[in-house]
Design an enzyme around this catalytic site. Structure first.
Site, PDB file in Angstrom:
ATOM      1  N   HIS A   7      -1.437  19.782 -24.897  1.00 57.40           N
ATOM      2  CA  HIS A   7      -0.906  18.490 -25.609  1.00 57.40           C
ATOM      3  C   HIS A   7      -1.203  18.605 -26.892  1.00 57.40           C
ATOM      4  O   HIS A   7      -1.964  19.477 -27.667  1.00 57.40           O
ATOM      5  CB  HIS A   7      -1.653  17.154 -24.957  1.00 57.40           C
ATOM      6  CG  HIS A   7      -3.054  17.134 -25.272  1.00 57.40           C
ATOM      7  ND1 HIS A   7      -3.901  17.537 -24.281  1.00 57.40           N
ATOM      8  CD2 HIS A   7      -3.775  16.518 -26.098  1.00 57.40           C
ATOM      9  CE1 HIS A   7      -5.158  17.392 -24.511  1.00 57.40           C
ATOM     10  NE2 HIS A   7      -5.204  16.848 -25.987  1.00 57.40           N
ATOM     11  N   HIS A  79      -4.956  16.963 -33.380  1.00 50.76           N
ATOM     12  CA  HIS A  79      -5.442  18.388 -32.742  1.00 50.76           C
ATOM     13  C   HIS A  79      -4.327  18.643 -31.657  1.00 50.76           C
ATOM     14  O   HIS A  79      -3.445  18.024 -31.388  1.00 50.76           O
ATOM     15  CB  HIS A  79      -6.734  17.987 -32.047  1.00 50.76           C
ATOM     16  CG  HIS A  79      -6.730  17.261 -30.966  1.00 50.76           C
ATOM     17  ND1 HIS A  79      -6.922  15.870 -30.797  1.00 50.76           N
ATOM     18  CD2 HIS A  79      -6.643  17.609 -29.531  1.00 50.76           C
ATOM     19  CE1 HIS A  79      -7.134  15.326 -29.705  1.00 50.76           C
ATOM     20  NE2 HIS A  79      -6.800  16.417 -28.992  1.00 50.76           N
ATOM     21  N   GLU A 130      -8.417  21.995 -29.615  1.00 51.88           N
ATOM     22  CA  GLU A 130      -9.141  21.439 -28.297  1.00 51.88           C
ATOM     23  C   GLU A 130      -8.798  22.565 -27.379  1.00 51.88           C
ATOM     24  O   GLU A 130      -7.727  23.379 -27.215  1.00 51.88           O
ATOM     25  CB  GLU A 130      -8.570  20.370 -27.792  1.00 51.88           C
ATOM     26  CG  GLU A 130      -9.201  19.873 -26.365  1.00 51.88           C
ATOM     27  CD  GLU A 130      -8.675  18.406 -26.082  1.00 51.88           C
ATOM     28  OE1 GLU A 130      -7.883  17.876 -26.576  1.00 51.88           O
ATOM     29  OE2 GLU A 130      -9.548  17.799 -25.227  1.00 51.88           O
TER      30      GLU A 130
HETATM   31 CO    CO Z   1      -6.840  16.062 -26.773  1.00 58.88          CO
END
Ligand code: CO
Length: 134
Positions: A7, A79, A130
């Site tokens: 994502h 992010h 991440e």
């Molecule tokens: Co995230």
């Protein structure tokens, strides 16, 4: 080591307006807002054919995205999240390469109930990264 893009997270000042934009203008499948108090955010998941967009809005007094929105009042990319097979092996390889893992370096359970870690943006071209074990 790096797998699929899972994502892209976007911090937004107005969650309903951002969700409506993705749903009504772009025609995406958009979830109802979900409060994640342990992460200090309310999130709307936008499903794309090949990845997700997560719209993040601060929740509570100590939200990790409150300062980001102060600096970026109209919102912005917060992010990116890449999938890895083995988060501990990935962490150790990153650390051996001199990359900084945020927090205490131990994976936490993220918004999808899978272990995640965050990597210092200064080590990745100014982008908070991440990694998520899938
Ligand atoms: Co995230």
């Amino acid at each position: 080591m790096i797998g699929r893009l899972n994502h892209v997270a976007i911090a937004v000042p107005d969650l309903a307006a951002a969700a409506a934009n993705y749903r009504d203008v772009l025609g995406a499948k958009v979830s109802a807002p979900q409060a994640l108090p342990e992460h200090g955010v309310t999130v709307v998941f936008v499903e794309l054919p090949n990845a997700k967009i997560e719209l993040l809005h601060p929740l509570g007094a100590n939200s990790p995205i409150a300062a980001f929105l102060e600096k970026n009042p109209s919102g912005g990319m917060h992010h990116v999240c890449y999938e890895v097979d083995n988060i501990l092996a990935a962490r150790d390889k990153l650390k051996a390469a001199g990359k900084r893992v945020l927090g205490d370096g131990e994976p936490k359970i993220g918004a999808h109930n899978k272990p995640v870690l965050f990597l210092h943006p200064k080590d990745f071209s100014g982008t908070l990264v991440e990694i998520e074990q899938v």
